[in-house]
Design a protein around this motif. Structure first.
Motif, PDB file in Angstrom:
ATOM      1  N   VAL A  41       0.833  -1.197   0.000  1.00  0.00           N
ATOM      2  CA  VAL A  41       0.000   0.000   0.000  1.00  0.00           C
ATOM      3  C   VAL A  41       0.871   1.251   0.000  1.00  0.00           C
ATOM      4  CG1 VAL A  41      -1.630   1.367   1.367  1.00  0.00           C
ATOM      5  CG2 VAL A  41      -1.993  -1.094   1.090  1.00  0.00           C
ATOM      6  N   PHE A  42       1.908   1.252   0.810  1.00  0.00           N
ATOM      7  CA  PHE A  42       2.843   2.376   0.883  1.00  0.00           C
ATOM      8  C   PHE A  42       3.434   2.667  -0.495  1.00  0.00           C
ATOM      9  CE2 PHE A  42       5.675   4.866   3.727  1.00  0.00           C
ATOM     10  CZ  PHE A  42       6.645   5.255   2.804  1.00  0.00           C
ATOM     11  N   LYS A  43       3.921   1.617  -1.147  1.00  0.00           N
ATOM     12  CA  LYS A  43       4.570   1.773  -2.448  1.00  0.00           C
ATOM     13  C   LYS A  43       3.594   2.298  -3.499  1.00  0.00           C
ATOM     14  CE  LYS A  43       7.180  -1.616  -3.573  1.00  0.00           C
ATOM     15  NZ  LYS A  43       7.632  -2.968  -4.035  1.00  0.00           N
ATOM     16  N   LEU A  44       2.391   1.742  -3.523  1.00  0.00           N
ATOM     17  CA  LEU A  44       1.404   2.148  -4.513  1.00  0.00           C
ATOM     18  C   LEU A  44       0.954   3.591  -4.292  1.00  0.00           C
ATOM     19  CD1 LEU A  44      -0.440   1.407  -6.878  1.00  0.00           C
ATOM     20  CD2 LEU A  44      -2.082   0.501  -5.212  1.00  0.00           C
ATOM     21  N   ALA A  45       0.781   3.980  -3.029  1.00  0.00           N
ATOM     22  CA  ALA A  45       0.358   5.348  -2.722  1.00  0.00           C
ATOM     23  C   ALA A  45       1.412   6.356  -3.168  1.00  0.00           C
ATOM     24  CB  ALA A  45       0.087   5.488  -1.224  1.00  0.00           C
ATOM     25  N   VAL A  46       2.681   6.066  -2.901  1.00  0.00           N
ATOM     26  CA  VAL A  46       3.763   6.968  -3.309  1.00  0.00           C
ATOM     27  C   VAL A  46       3.807   7.090  -4.828  1.00  0.00           C
ATOM     28  CG1 VAL A  46       6.261   7.268  -3.386  1.00  0.00           C
ATOM     29  CG2 VAL A  46       5.165   6.585  -1.246  1.00  0.00           C
ATOM     30  N   GLN A  47       3.717   5.978  -5.523  1.00  0.00           N
ATOM     31  CA  GLN A  47       3.758   5.996  -6.987  1.00  0.00           C
ATOM     32  C   GLN A  47       2.591   6.791  -7.566  1.00  0.00           C
ATOM     33  OE1 GLN A  47       3.739   1.801  -7.848  1.00  0.00           O
ATOM     34  NE2 GLN A  47       5.959   1.597  -7.680  1.00  0.00           N
ATOM     35  N   THR A  48       1.409   6.603  -6.986  1.00  0.00           N
ATOM     36  CA  THR A  48       0.218   7.285  -7.490  1.00  0.00           C
ATOM     37  C   THR A  48       0.326   8.788  -7.291  1.00  0.00           C
ATOM     38  OG1 THR A  48      -1.170   5.358  -7.037  1.00  0.00           O
ATOM     39  CG2 THR A  48      -2.288   7.479  -7.279  1.00  0.00           C
ATOM     40  N   LEU A  49       0.684   9.217  -6.094  1.00  0.00           N
ATOM     41  CA  LEU A  49       0.778  10.653  -5.824  1.00  0.00           C
ATOM     42  C   LEU A  49       1.886  11.304  -6.642  1.00  0.00           C
ATOM     43  CD1 LEU A  49       0.183  10.913  -1.983  1.00  0.00           C
ATOM     44  CD2 LEU A  49      -1.352  11.556  -3.822  1.00  0.00           C
TER      45      LEU A  49
END
Length: 334
Positions: free
Chosen positions: A224-232
């Motif tokens: 979740v951390f990785k996906l959130a950073v990539q998305t933002l």
């Protein structure tokens, strides 16, 4: 939203309020329940404490109190509200909606009422929906509320999730304005990652992955951390470009307050100062759809947010869904 779209009306946020329950649970309190420490939680999340609803206190109660706070602080009336939008993933019931319950409790005589389920992006989605109603002329005054009682769906035997979540609510009014208040919006969805963060419902699987958690929140933290950073990192520059702004022209970045380390990582990648970033998680934890309005409320209270300033709101959460909005602040305290 296509840049060629011409709004028949401008929309702006004209009033704002928030509420959190009285009960405070510190990191030390949690260390007496699960194997953790205050130092461990702060180092990894930036969270020091969270507010927790009483057993008899539910999401509609928090939303009602947030609306009351807005009425008191901005001296506004809700009698003529013609649409109510509530963002929540912890409604009192699957039906009736929290929005319908608010209509009754606030004594609003004639209004539409809908709930939105977009997790931590919910409040920003609510602003987008309200803006659409106002811009199209379908509504003149929209009440938007983001509220959660995540403590009621948190497994306090799971130290990876119970340290994160808190309860709270934030409310705002969206009305027609002489000048644009909502400058740009953006959305994005990564539906194939749904199994990384969910709360089980009727179906026995999420995207083919068998559900677990007995109705409580289940999260794969690292992913979740990785996906959130990539998305933002990808979506925030697009939203700024849509608004015709550069990062230097932005006064405040208001991301969903999931985890301070996540936000620091995003700001570092974007070259954005943490001093111009608002975070509500330190004292409230991750409150999902309430985290962005709570962060705004803190900055309004201490005088950092002033009329005329530009804010970029960015919510991301289970789905996975992202919703962003660039707004010019126009709400003036009574």
């Amino acid at each position: 939203m296509p840049t060629s779209y011409q709004r028949p009306y401008y929309a702006a946020i004209t009033a704002f309020g928030a509420y959190v329950p009285n009960r405070i649970v510190s990191n030390k309190d949690l260390s007496e329940i699960v194997e953790t420490t205050d130092e461990w939680i702060v180092q990894r999340t930036g969270i020091r404490e969270r507010h927790i609803a009483d057993p008899s206190e539910f999401t509609s109660d928090l939303c009602y109190r947030a609306a009351e706070n807005m009425i008191r602080r901005f001296s506004v009336s809700l009698a003529d509200v013609d649409m109510i939008v509530v963002a929540t993933i912890t409604p009192d019931h699957p039906m009736p909606s929290v929005a319908a319950q608010l209509q009754a409790r606030l004594g609003i005589e004639r209004a539409g009422a809908i709930d939105l389920s977009a997790a931590c992006a919910g409040f920003v989605y609510g602003i987008q929906v309200a803006t659409s109603f106002v811009a199209s002329g379908m509504a003149q005054k929209v009440l938007v509320v983001g509220g959660e009682t995540l403590s009621k769906v948190t497994d306090y035997a799971d130290r990876s999730t119970c340290i994160l979540f808190g309860d709270g609510a934030g409310a705002c009014l969206v009305e027609p304005a002489a000048q644009p208040g909502v400058l740009a919006v953006g959305n994005h969805t990564v539906g194939h990652a749904a199994h990384l963060l969910y709360r089980a419902g009727l179906r026995p699987d999420v995207q083919g992955t068998p559900v677990s958690g007995n109705g409580c929140i289940v999260q794969s933290g690292r992913e979740v951390f990785k996906l959130a950073v990539q998305t933002l990192e990808a979506e925030v520059p697009r939203l700024l470009a849509e608004a015709g702004l550069t990062a230097s022209e932005l006064d405040w970045f208001v991301p969903h307050s999931a985890n301070l380390r996540l936000i620091e990582s995003v700001c570092e990648r974007m070259g954005w100062s943490m001093e111009k970033t608002l975070f509500s998680g330190e004292w409230y934890g991750n409150t999902s759809s309430a985290s962005i309005p709570l962060a705004i409320q803190i900055a309004v209270d201490d005088g950092r947010i002033q009329p005329g300033q530009t804010l970029l709101l960015a919510g991301f959460g289970s789905g996975f869904v992202y919703a962003g909005a660039v707004i010019r602040w126009s709400a003036i305290l009574a």
